[in-house]
Design an enzyme around this catalytic site. Structure first.
Site, PDB file in Angstrom:
ATOM      1  N   VAL A  94       0.838  -1.207   0.000  1.00 13.30           N
ATOM      2  CA  VAL A  94       0.000   0.000   0.000  1.00 13.30           C
ATOM      3  C   VAL A  94       0.874   1.259   0.000  1.00 13.30           C
ATOM      4  CG1 VAL A  94      -1.638   1.325   1.418  1.00 13.30           C
ATOM      5  CG2 VAL A  94      -1.938  -1.132   1.166  1.00 13.30           C
ATOM      6  N   ASP A  95       0.531   2.220  -0.906  1.00 20.28           N
ATOM      7  CA  ASP A  95       1.216   3.527  -0.919  1.00 20.28           C
ATOM      8  C   ASP A  95       0.377   4.589  -0.215  1.00 20.28           C
ATOM      9  OD1 ASP A  95       3.207   2.521  -2.613  1.00 20.28           O
ATOM     10  OD2 ASP A  95       1.946   2.904  -4.367  1.00 20.28           O
ATOM     11  N   THR A  96      -0.945   4.423  -0.265  1.00 21.39           N
ATOM     12  CA  THR A  96      -1.846   5.460   0.258  1.00 21.39           C
ATOM     13  C   THR A  96      -2.904   4.834   1.159  1.00 21.39           C
ATOM     14  OG1 THR A  96      -1.547   6.722  -1.782  1.00 21.39           O
ATOM     15  CG2 THR A  96      -3.443   7.310  -0.435  1.00 21.39           C
ATOM     16  N   ASN A 116       1.315   7.924   1.865  1.00 23.04           N
ATOM     17  CA  ASN A 116       0.367   9.039   1.853  1.00 23.04           C
ATOM     18  C   ASN A 116      -0.804   8.720   2.775  1.00 23.04           C
ATOM     19  OD1 ASN A 116       1.663  10.394  -0.414  1.00 23.04           O
ATOM     20  ND2 ASN A 116       0.875   8.689  -1.637  1.00 23.04           N
ATOM     21  N   ARG A 132      -3.120  -0.144  -4.913  1.00 24.15           N
ATOM     22  CA  ARG A 132      -2.083   0.209  -3.934  1.00 24.15           C
ATOM     23  C   ARG A 132      -2.613   1.198  -2.887  1.00 24.15           C
ATOM     24  NH1 ARG A 132       2.618  -2.048  -4.216  1.00 24.15           N
ATOM     25  NH2 ARG A 132       3.526  -0.443  -2.880  1.00 24.15           N
TER      26      ARG A 132
END
Ligand code: PLP
Ligand code: CA
Length: 300
Positions: free
Chosen positions: A18-20, A52, A240
């Site tokens: 996961v980015d966000t 994020n 993501r």
């Protein structure tokens, strides 16, 4: 697959993928006016790992500026207005994206937050919380005047809803050619106090559905409208992103509709027995008791 309890076995693979992180607000970050334990530290840790964070709330009563103020007053000053997506903002963005003409007006059954977001986006709002001083007259020859330049009616939570507002909004939708009918959200109930759930915007929207015989465009969760901004803003794939929420039929469904990973927290309206009930059809990928578990798992 059945929802998995978040644990040291599955946390790392979720976190890496996961980015966000998208956080719902009520029931996840706060409950009414009370911050949920460990939120501030958890957000700091998640940010420190380069992820994020975005806050997505269906509550239309406040604008993004007012939500940033709420974060500050609850002791989380790191959250900026740009990281907040409220359904009040979403209603204004819907009009902007759809090139709503600037010479048309927007009639609002709802809070100050909607009027403020409309104004920031360059639109002229009418109505709002103070409207309705002038009551409809019940005389046989009474003609109720409404502004023919209203091209959209936006409905959100309005604790001062009255017959006048419904009459005004209804006449706009039924009589002004092409008038849009927009719902900020359709939540059945919300936490106006820390202790109980009270009727939410869903009942105001339902009243307008009844009188207009129309269905609204809903911009709040579980509609994926707000996701379009997120995709533009972060440019990451929805796979993501992880939606963290406490309500199955808004937050988790929103995440699923958009193709995100989903994490249900039990600090809000959904209990473990609600989740595991045989009748429940909306299943998150993961569940845990509260967002502070993320911090505990990151530190372990
Ligand atoms: N609408 C209203 C009026 C509320 O009071 C709440 C929660 O308190 C909500 C919607 C749901 O907000 P969220 O999406 O942050 O859970
Ligand atoms: Ca919630």
């Amino acid at each position: 697959m059945a929802p998995q309890l978040l644990s040291s076995r599955n946390f790392e693979s979720l976190f890496e993928s996961v980015d966000t992180f998208l956080f719902d607000c009520d029931g996840v970050i706060w409950k009414g006016e009370t911050l949920i334990d460990g939120v501030s530290q958890t957000l700091d840790l998640i940010r420190a790992k380069g992820k994020n964070v975005v806050f997505v709330t269906n509550n239309s009563v406040k604008s993004r500026r007012q939500y940033a103020e709420k974060f500050r007053s609850l002791g989380v000053p790191s959250v900026t207005q740009d990281e907040i997506l409220s359904s009040s903002f979403a209603a204004a963005m819907y009009l902007k994206i759809n090139n709503f003409p600037k010479d048309k007006k927007v009639y609002v059954i709802g809070g100050e937050g909607i009027l403020e977001e409309l104004q920031i986006a360059g639109f002229t709002g009418l109505g709002g919380p103070e409207d309705g001083e002038k009551r409809a007259e019940w005389k046989s020859n009474c003609l109720f005047e409404h502004d023919k330049s209203v091209g959209a009616v936006v409905v959100g939570l309005d604790p001062n809803i009255n017959y006048y507002k419904l009459q005004y909004g209804t006449l706009c939708v039924r009589e002004n050619p092409g008038c849009l009918f927009i719902a900020t959200n359709r939540d059945a109930v919300g936490h106006m106090t820390d202790l109980q759930e009270w009727p939410g915007a869903g009942c105001m929207v339902a009243a307008m559905c009844g009188s207009t015989e129309r269905e609204p465009i809903t911009v709040g969760k579980p509609s994926t409208f707000m996701m379009d901004f997120l995709l533009q803003k972060f440019g990451t794939e929805t796979s993501r992103m992880c939606m963290v929420g406490d309500r199955l039929d808004t937050d988790i469904l929103f995440g699923q509709n958009a193709g995100c990973k989903t994490l249900l927290v039990l600090s809000g309206v959904t209990s473990e027995s609600n989740l595991l009930d045989k009748g429940n059809k909306i299943e998150p990928d993961y569940y845990t008791s509260s967002v502070s578990d993320i911090m505990k798992l990151m530190e372990s």
